[in-house]
Design a protein around this motif. Sequence first.
Motif, mmCIF file in Angstrom:
data_model
loop_
_atom_site.group_PDB
_atom_site.id
_atom_site.type_symbol
_atom_site.label_atom_id
_atom_site.label_comp_id
_atom_site.label_asym_id
_atom_site.label_seq_id
_atom_site.Cartn_x
_atom_site.Cartn_y
_atom_site.Cartn_z
ATOM 1 N N LYS A 114 -11.654 -0.335 11.626
ATOM 2 C CA LYS A 114 -12.765 -0.251 12.572
ATOM 3 C C LYS A 114 -13.836 0.726 12.107
ATOM 4 N N TYR A 115 -13.405 1.847 11.494
ATOM 5 C CA TYR A 115 -14.367 2.887 11.133
ATOM 6 C C TYR A 115 -14.602 2.999 9.622
ATOM 7 N N GLY A 116 -14.236 1.952 8.880
ATOM 8 C CA GLY A 116 -14.592 1.861 7.470
ATOM 9 C C GLY A 116 -13.915 2.876 6.573
ATOM 10 N N ILE A 117 -12.684 3.256 6.916
ATOM 11 C CA ILE A 117 -11.933 4.227 6.121
ATOM 12 C C ILE A 117 -11.069 3.460 5.126
ATOM 13 N N PRO A 118 -11.169 3.737 3.822
ATOM 14 C CA PRO A 118 -10.471 2.926 2.820
ATOM 15 C C PRO A 118 -8.948 3.017 2.965
ATOM 16 N N THR A 119 -8.292 1.857 2.963
ATOM 17 C CA THR A 119 -6.835 1.798 3.093
ATOM 18 C C THR A 119 -6.337 0.493 2.493
ATOM 19 N N ALA A 120 -5.019 0.363 2.386
ATOM 20 C CA ALA A 120 -4.431 -0.857 1.824
ATOM 21 C C ALA A 120 -4.540 -2.014 2.811
ATOM 22 N N THR A 121 -4.643 -3.236 2.264
ATOM 23 C CA THR A 121 -4.599 -4.449 3.095
ATOM 24 C C THR A 121 -3.231 -4.526 3.771
ATOM 25 N N TYR A 122 -3.208 -4.967 5.042
ATOM 26 C CA TYR A 122 -1.957 -4.905 5.815
ATOM 27 C C TYR A 122 -1.889 -6.019 6.854
ATOM 28 N N ALA A 123 -0.709 -6.169 7.423
ATOM 29 C CA ALA A 123 -0.503 -7.007 8.602
ATOM 30 C C ALA A 123 0.569 -6.334 9.452
ATOM 31 N N ALA A 124 0.432 -6.446 10.781
ATOM 32 C CA ALA A 124 1.375 -5.812 11.710
ATOM 33 C C ALA A 124 2.134 -6.875 12.498
ATOM 34 N N PHE A 125 3.419 -6.597 12.767
ATOM 35 C CA PHE A 125 4.285 -7.563 13.454
ATOM 36 C C PHE A 125 5.200 -6.846 14.434
ATOM 37 N N ALA A 180 11.302 3.694 16.743
ATOM 38 C CA ALA A 180 10.186 3.693 15.797
ATOM 39 C C ALA A 180 10.031 2.332 15.122
ATOM 40 N N GLY A 181 11.090 1.513 15.154
ATOM 41 C CA GLY A 181 11.074 0.237 14.460
ATOM 42 C C GLY A 181 10.964 -0.987 15.348
ATOM 43 N N THR A 182 10.365 -0.854 16.528
ATOM 44 C CA THR A 182 10.162 -2.031 17.380
ATOM 45 C C THR A 182 9.053 -2.923 16.843
ATOM 46 N N SER A 183 8.240 -2.375 15.939
ATOM 47 C CA SER A 183 7.249 -3.180 15.220
ATOM 48 C C SER A 183 7.082 -2.581 13.824
ATOM 49 N N VAL A 184 6.476 -3.371 12.927
ATOM 50 C CA VAL A 184 6.333 -2.930 11.549
ATOM 51 C C VAL A 184 4.922 -3.208 11.036
ATOM 52 N N VAL A 185 4.548 -2.478 10.003
ATOM 53 C CA VAL A 185 3.354 -2.769 9.220
ATOM 54 C C VAL A 185 3.815 -3.126 7.812
ATOM 55 N N ILE A 186 3.308 -4.243 7.286
ATOM 56 C CA ILE A 186 3.586 -4.642 5.906
ATOM 57 C C ILE A 186 2.263 -4.567 5.153
ATOM 58 N N GLU A 187 2.209 -3.737 4.094
ATOM 59 C CA GLU A 187 0.934 -3.519 3.426
ATOM 60 C C GLU A 187 1.074 -3.581 1.916
ATOM 61 N N ASP A 188 -0.065 -3.766 1.252
ATOM 62 C CA ASP A 188 -0.093 -3.828 -0.207
ATOM 63 C C ASP A 188 0.420 -2.520 -0.808
ATOM 64 N N PHE A 189 1.150 -2.640 -1.890
ATOM 65 C CA PHE A 189 1.605 -1.483 -2.647
ATOM 66 C C PHE A 189 0.442 -0.945 -3.470
ATOM 67 N N LEU A 190 0.195 0.355 -3.353
ATOM 68 C CA LEU A 190 -0.916 0.981 -4.066
ATOM 69 C C LEU A 190 -0.410 1.747 -5.283
ATOM 70 N N ILE A 191 -1.129 1.621 -6.376
ATOM 71 C CA ILE A 191 -0.791 2.330 -7.608
ATOM 72 C C ILE A 191 -1.677 3.562 -7.733
ATOM 73 N N GLY A 192 -1.099 4.669 -8.182
ATOM 74 C CA GLY A 192 -1.877 5.877 -8.387
ATOM 75 C C GLY A 192 -1.047 7.112 -8.173
ATOM 76 N N GLU A 193 -1.719 8.211 -7.865
ATOM 77 C CA GLU A 193 -1.061 9.497 -7.645
ATOM 78 C C GLU A 193 -1.315 9.932 -6.203
#
Length: 422
Positions: A114-125, A180-193
């Motif tokens: 929503k606020y344009g903060i860079p993050t990995a692509t994701y989906a929530a379930f 804590a696990g009633t829902s999950v986020v699945i997101e792209d794996f990021l490479i780096g430090e």
Amino acid sequence: MYILIVGSGGREHALAWKCAQDESVSGVFVCPGNAGTALENKVSNVSINVDDFAAVKDFCIEKNIALVIVGPEQPLVDGLVDYLDSNDIKTFGPSSTAAQLEGSKTFSKDFFIKYGIPTATYAAFDNFDSAKDHLKNISYPTVVKADGLAAGKGVIICQAENEALEALVSIFKDQAFGDAGTSVVIEDFLIGEEVSFIAVVSKDKIIPLATSQDHKAVGDGDVGLNTGGMGAYSPAPIVDEKLHQKIIEQVMKPTMQGLIAEGSPYLGFLYAGLMINNGELKVLEFNCRFGDPETQPILLRLKSSLVELCLSAIDDQLNNYQIQWTDEHACGVVIASNGYPQNYTKNKEVKIKSSDAIGMKLFHAGTKLQGDKVLTSGGRVFCATALGKDLQEAQSKAYNLVESVSFDGAFYRKDIGNKGLK
């Protein structure tokens, strides 16, 4: 004045130790604390259930507490700050609404977009079947995260679809992380430090703390399960002036402005976990508190008064505050119980050969006092922390301090700080 620290870990021992150094502070109470806070000069533990907000409030009134600092995430998400604020008790920490940045990964990821903060692509379930179907449509490795608070352990890196499926079974079916696990986020794996960027925040005012880098994986070379953190060092050489400014402009400022726009201005420590790759950054997660074990080396380097810093933020006076650091480097090595971050035994007697020297501090985390004996009570038991003229000296001193501690089943990583020495 009197200070109350809420929590029981290494972070809380470090916060209490730092506050107690302030000449204006008569005493520091820690609720519930550990063996280290019980033994610390000017510090004492309080046996109050942190979930009992009314009992915490009554204690603050009885002891005329001038400042409450809330250490761990759960009381923040549960609304302790809101409750104490409503009773005119000065409390350093975010509201329960603002703390959803850590309390729900779905909330935070949606907020980033929503606020344009860079993050990995994701989906929530919020159900197993939909999440399972999604696994067929993504590339690997991928990252499966329990949505709620999981003490830093709810992140599973999966190399293939079968591993991701096992992660979903563990979270949804076996309830490995409880609520804590009633829902999950699945997101792209990021490479780096990975880098920790922690700041003191009050509305739109930001004072960055010293940079740091922690080590999440349980084993040397960053292998094995994710933990709450096996050690940290400060400063982090990877965060140069250009990257520092990029973090402020692309992450911290839009987050503050976004929370103000949402009607939940932020007050407290804000910790951005970042992935850096060729100078580009993405936010892995936000923590609405000081990191552990980053707190220990950072506070060892802090020359300013932590009490004055927190009160300035509460009083909306951060613009007038100048923070000061020692030029020395700091390194902290976590000593853990065998089996951590999974099952581990408790109540092992601890032997400590030598006391703290100048520029060195053994912070307790998972410990308790039984008579005059120190016993283990958690997975991460100590953080041996030291200063040095450079990182190599700080690392060497920290590992010397590690050798002064022994208990049955103790283990630690042998490479804390090596990233910064490359």
